[in-house]
Design an enzyme around this catalytic site. Sequence first.
Site, short mmCIF file in Angstrom:
data_model
loop_
_atom_site.label_atom_id
_atom_site.label_comp_id
_atom_site.label_asym_id
_atom_site.label_seq_id
_atom_site.Cartn_x
_atom_site.Cartn_y
_atom_site.Cartn_z
CE LYS A 8 40.26 41.83 40.50
NZ LYS A 8 40.61 43.17 41.00
CG ASP A 44 38.72 46.55 42.68
OD1 ASP A 44 38.50 46.04 43.79
OD2 ASP A 44 39.24 45.93 41.75
#
Length: 278
Positions: free
Chosen positions: A67, A103
Site C-alpha cells: 500500500k 478505507d
Amino acid sequence: MPATRCFVIGNPIRHSRSPVIHGHWLAEHGIDGSYERIQVAPEHVPAFLDRLRAGEFAGGNVTVPNKEVVMPLLDSVSDTARRIGAVNTLWVADGRLHGDNTDAYGFLAHLDASAPGWDGRVRSALVLGAGGAAKAVAHGLAARGLERIVIVNRGPERAIELAAAVGPAAEARPLAEAAALVGESGLIVNTTSLGMRGQPPLELDLAALVPGRIVYDIVYVPLETQLLAQARALGGVPVDGLGMLLHQAVPGFARWFGVRPAVTPALRALLEADLPRS
Ligand code: ATR
C-alpha cells in the site's frame, strides 16, 4: 471487446476476500469481467504496474505490504491517499496510473448505514490504535467535522504523530487512560488487531459506556468481538468490521466496471458464510 480484468495484489494474497465481493457484483450486474488475486512481492511491484499501464488490467486493489510501496510509482495520488499515506485502489485513465485510498470512505459508509445520523450526535471519538487502519479512521472522522478525536496507542509516539497529522481536533493520550475516556466518547473505534482470531484480546473495560453510544470494531474475524459483545451487553450500538470491508470495495468497482454496486444483505451473508467459524 475483451473482458475487463482487475486484481488485488499483495503478499501473501490467498486470504484476501476481495475476489468474493467483486465476483458477486460482476455476476449480479452480468458484467464480462474478472477480479483476480495476484501475489506480488514489493520488489516486483514496479514490473506489475508496467503491465497495468500497458492495458492488461483496468485497475485493482493493493494490500499489505504494497500500500505504501506503490505511491511513488503512480502518476497521481488522491489527497485522501496522500493524507493517509497509503493507496488501496488503482486505475488507469488515458495511460496514466491513479491511486486512491477508500478505507476512510468504507469506514464512514458502514457507520452511516449502521447508525444513521451519527455525525449529528457524536462530538467526541476515541480511537484505539495508531497504525495504517487508524490513519484512515482518524482522517475520516476529521473530515466529518468531529470536535474531538482522541487517539490512544501502545506506542505513544505513533499516536502523537497521527494526532499531529490529523489536525487540531485530534489529540494523543496514554493507552492507560482509555477506560477513563470511554464515558465522554460518543464513538469508540478499535483499529488495532487485538481481539482478532489468533491475536491477544483487547482488554478495554467499557463499564463507563453510556447506553446508545457507538462501539465500532474494524476486526471482523470473529464478527462479534469481545469488545462488541461487551458494548451490546451495556446497551451500546455495536458496529462490526465486515461492513467496512464491503463498503471500501464500492468506489473501485464503480471506476473499473462503470456501475456503482450496492452493499446488500445477500453480499454480507455471502461473506459471513466464508468467514472462519470460530
Ligand atoms: P494496520 O495497518 O492493520 O493498522 P499496523 O500498522 O501494524 O496495522 O497497526 C497495528 C495497531 O495495533 C497499532 O496501533 C499497534 O500498536 P503499536 O503502534 O504500539 O504497535 C496495535 N497493536 C498490535 N498489537 C498490539 C498489542 N499486542 N498491544 C497493543 N497494541 C497492539
